[in-house]
Design a protein around this motif. Structure first.
Motif, PDB file in Angstrom:
ATOM      1  N   ARG A  23       0.908  -1.140  -0.064  1.00  0.00           N
ATOM      2  CA  ARG A  23      -0.026   0.183   0.015  1.00  0.00           C
ATOM      3  C   ARG A  23       0.755   1.223  -0.056  1.00  0.00           C
ATOM      4  O   ARG A  23       0.644   2.318  -0.579  1.00  0.00           O
ATOM      5  CB  ARG A  23      -1.077   0.022   1.256  1.00  0.00           C
ATOM      6  CG  ARG A  23      -2.044  -1.124   1.131  1.00  0.00           C
ATOM      7  CD  ARG A  23      -2.929  -0.677   2.038  1.00  0.00           C
ATOM      8  NE  ARG A  23      -2.495  -0.775   3.688  1.00  0.00           N
ATOM      9  CZ  ARG A  23      -2.305  -1.757   4.394  1.00  0.00           C
ATOM     10  NH1 ARG A  23      -2.804  -2.888   3.781  1.00  0.00           N
ATOM     11  NH2 ARG A  23      -1.986  -1.744   5.529  1.00  0.00           N
ATOM     12  N   LYS A  25       3.608   1.791  -1.468  1.00  0.00           N
ATOM     13  CA  LYS A  25       4.413   2.154  -2.431  1.00  0.00           C
ATOM     14  C   LYS A  25       3.760   3.275  -3.118  1.00  0.00           C
ATOM     15  O   LYS A  25       4.273   3.979  -4.252  1.00  0.00           O
ATOM     16  CB  LYS A  25       4.391   0.742  -3.507  1.00  0.00           C
ATOM     17  CG  LYS A  25       5.468  -0.145  -2.947  1.00  0.00           C
ATOM     18  CD  LYS A  25       5.237  -1.456  -3.711  1.00  0.00           C
ATOM     19  CE  LYS A  25       5.396  -1.612  -5.222  1.00  0.00           C
ATOM     20  NZ  LYS A  25       5.406  -2.942  -5.797  1.00  0.00           N
ATOM     21  N   SER A  26       2.378   3.319  -3.327  1.00  0.00           N
ATOM     22  CA  SER A  26       1.607   4.380  -4.071  1.00  0.00           C
ATOM     23  C   SER A  26       1.621   5.648  -3.411  1.00  0.00           C
ATOM     24  O   SER A  26       0.993   6.586  -3.703  1.00  0.00           O
ATOM     25  CB  SER A  26       0.266   3.862  -3.880  1.00  0.00           C
ATOM     26  OG  SER A  26      -0.543   3.907  -2.702  1.00  0.00           O
ATOM     27  N   ASN A  28       4.386   7.589  -2.711  1.00  0.00           N
ATOM     28  CA  ASN A  28       5.249   8.670  -3.244  1.00  0.00           C
ATOM     29  C   ASN A  28       6.433   8.010  -4.223  1.00  0.00           C
ATOM     30  O   ASN A  28       6.480   6.648  -3.842  1.00  0.00           O
ATOM     31  CB  ASN A  28       5.709   9.922  -2.682  1.00  0.00           C
ATOM     32  CG  ASN A  28       6.709   9.233  -1.401  1.00  0.00           C
ATOM     33  OD1 ASN A  28       7.537   8.643  -1.580  1.00  0.00           O
ATOM     34  ND2 ASN A  28       6.411  10.016  -0.158  1.00  0.00           N
ATOM     35  N   LYS A  29       7.210   8.551  -5.011  1.00  0.00           N
ATOM     36  CA  LYS A  29       8.204   7.959  -5.665  1.00  0.00           C
ATOM     37  C   LYS A  29       9.299   7.341  -4.876  1.00  0.00           C
ATOM     38  O   LYS A  29       9.901   6.422  -5.070  1.00  0.00           O
ATOM     39  CB  LYS A  29       8.853   8.869  -6.806  1.00  0.00           C
ATOM     40  CG  LYS A  29       7.913   9.218  -7.783  1.00  0.00           C
ATOM     41  CD  LYS A  29       8.550  10.119  -8.963  1.00  0.00           C
ATOM     42  CE  LYS A  29       7.630  10.509 -10.156  1.00  0.00           C
ATOM     43  NZ  LYS A  29       8.276  11.430 -11.095  1.00  0.00           N
ATOM     44  N   CYS A  32       8.084   4.184  -3.196  1.00  0.00           N
ATOM     45  CA  CYS A  32       7.907   3.192  -4.402  1.00  0.00           C
ATOM     46  C   CYS A  32       9.312   2.654  -4.540  1.00  0.00           C
ATOM     47  O   CYS A  32       9.441   1.393  -4.730  1.00  0.00           O
ATOM     48  CB  CYS A  32       7.157   3.812  -5.326  1.00  0.00           C
ATOM     49  SG  CYS A  32       6.961   2.413  -6.824  1.00  0.00           S
TER      50      CYS A  32
END
Length: 347
Positions: A23, A25-26, A28-29, A32
């Protein structure tokens, strides 16, 4: 928002369960990129393998859907609370499938018509390995394991006569090589090869025990314990328990006893892990599939009257207890010990 240094974020994330990380991972960069980093994935796996000693199982059941000519495979996880949670369901081509034990959170399953799949039920990702060539149609069996020396996963496929194909993950893709091996290592059909500690193991046609080094890709024969040399080899079977190769001897007349032997690969000898005895019921159709963290209880899969299809045997007291699974009703399933991981399946 206050700034949090990356090393602190790294340490916090490494303690979280896989589903939470999926969860995050979504967010921010940065998150992720960090969670997808192979070094982080390895560190997270090692941390959770050592710290979290609870027994986690993966149950797999197969549903044939004749109307649309497909097969659906469902994966459930069971933690120590003995409640089954649906993890992942996947629809594949219609076939008779064999599901191999979990390896670092990845599961390989293959069909009798040659298809081989590798999936991560936790991250809900799957890959289908390339089809076999036309000149190798007699597909016998398959094994799946991790090459710790080279840091790659490998699938070994057995063909007749005396040929194997090895698929290896290289830079995220599956590459294939082919070997022809000596008939003395010939694969015996009654069970798939077992993977443990960097080796595949199987009984050969001549009833000897064969090992295949997954890193060096070399064959050897392994001596058996003296007490089983004259036993019916079809009543001996191999299983991986806690990362070690074990052999189960069920060649006893009353069918109420099995002996479990563990192979110490570094010392190249067998030690007797224990004996399971039931006073009144046959247990020759059961097999060990896991050992609890306290090493006192062995999980058994197979029907025992009064206990059902999953039970635990206490090595100290000699007592059995049933495992009553909530949320799971099928009597026909595959089960193995499991750990939830972020490992990728390739493409």
């Amino acid at each position: 928002m206050a700034f949090i240094p990356s090393p602190i974020i790294y340490n916090i994330l490494s303690t979280l369960p896989v589903k939470s990380l999926a969860r995050f991972k979504s967010l921010n960069k940065l998150y992720c990129s960090l969670i997808n980093d192979p070094h982080f994935i390895n560190a997270h796996f090692k941390n959770h393998s050592v710290v979290h000693g609870d027994l986690c199982l993966i149950l797999s059941c197969i549903e044939h859907q004749n109307l649309n000519n497909t097969t659906k495979i469902h994966f459930f996880t069971i933690k120590d609370n003995e409640h089954a949670m649906i993890e992942y369901s996947i629809t594949v081509s219609f076939d008779t499938y064999h599901i191999l034990p979990s390896c670092n959170g990845l599961i390989c399953f293959y069909g009798l018509h040659g298809s081989v799949h590798v999936c991560n039920p936790t991250t809900k990702t799957i890959v289908n390995l390339p089809n076999i060539d036309d000149d190798l149609q007699s597909f016998q069996s398959c094994g799946f394991g991790f090459d710790g020396i080279n840091g790659t996963y490998k699938v070994i496929k057995f063909f007749d006569p005396h040929k194997i194909e090895i698929f290896t993950t290289v830079n995220g893709s599956w590459n294939k090589i082919r070997y022809t091996y000596s008939p003395c290592f010939g694969f015996q059909h009654h069970q798939p090869p077992v993977f443990a500690n960097g080796f595949f193991y199987w009984f050969s046609i001549s009833s000897s025990l064969v090992s295949f080094d997954i890193g060096k890709e070399t064959f050897e024969t392994i001596s058996l314990p003296q007490s089983v040399l004259n036993k019916d080899k079809f009543k001996l079977y191999l299983v991986e328990l806690k990362g070690e190769l074990c052999m189960v001897d069920k060649d006893f007349e009353d069918k109420k006893r099995v002996d479990i032997w563990m192979f110490k690969g570094n010392e190249e000898h067998w030690v007797k892990l224990g004996t399971i005895v039931h006073r009144s019921e046959p247990i020759d159709t059961t097999r060990p599939v896991g050992i609890k963290a306290n090493k006192k209880e062995i999980l058994l899969h197979g029907f025992i009257k009064g206990l059902g299809h999953l039970s635990c045997y206490n090595m100290e007291t000699g007592g059995f207890r049933p495992i009553n699974i909530e949320g799971f009703t099928s009597h026909y399933f595959h089960v193995s010990q499991h750990v939830e991981t972020l490992f990728h399946v390739g493409h």
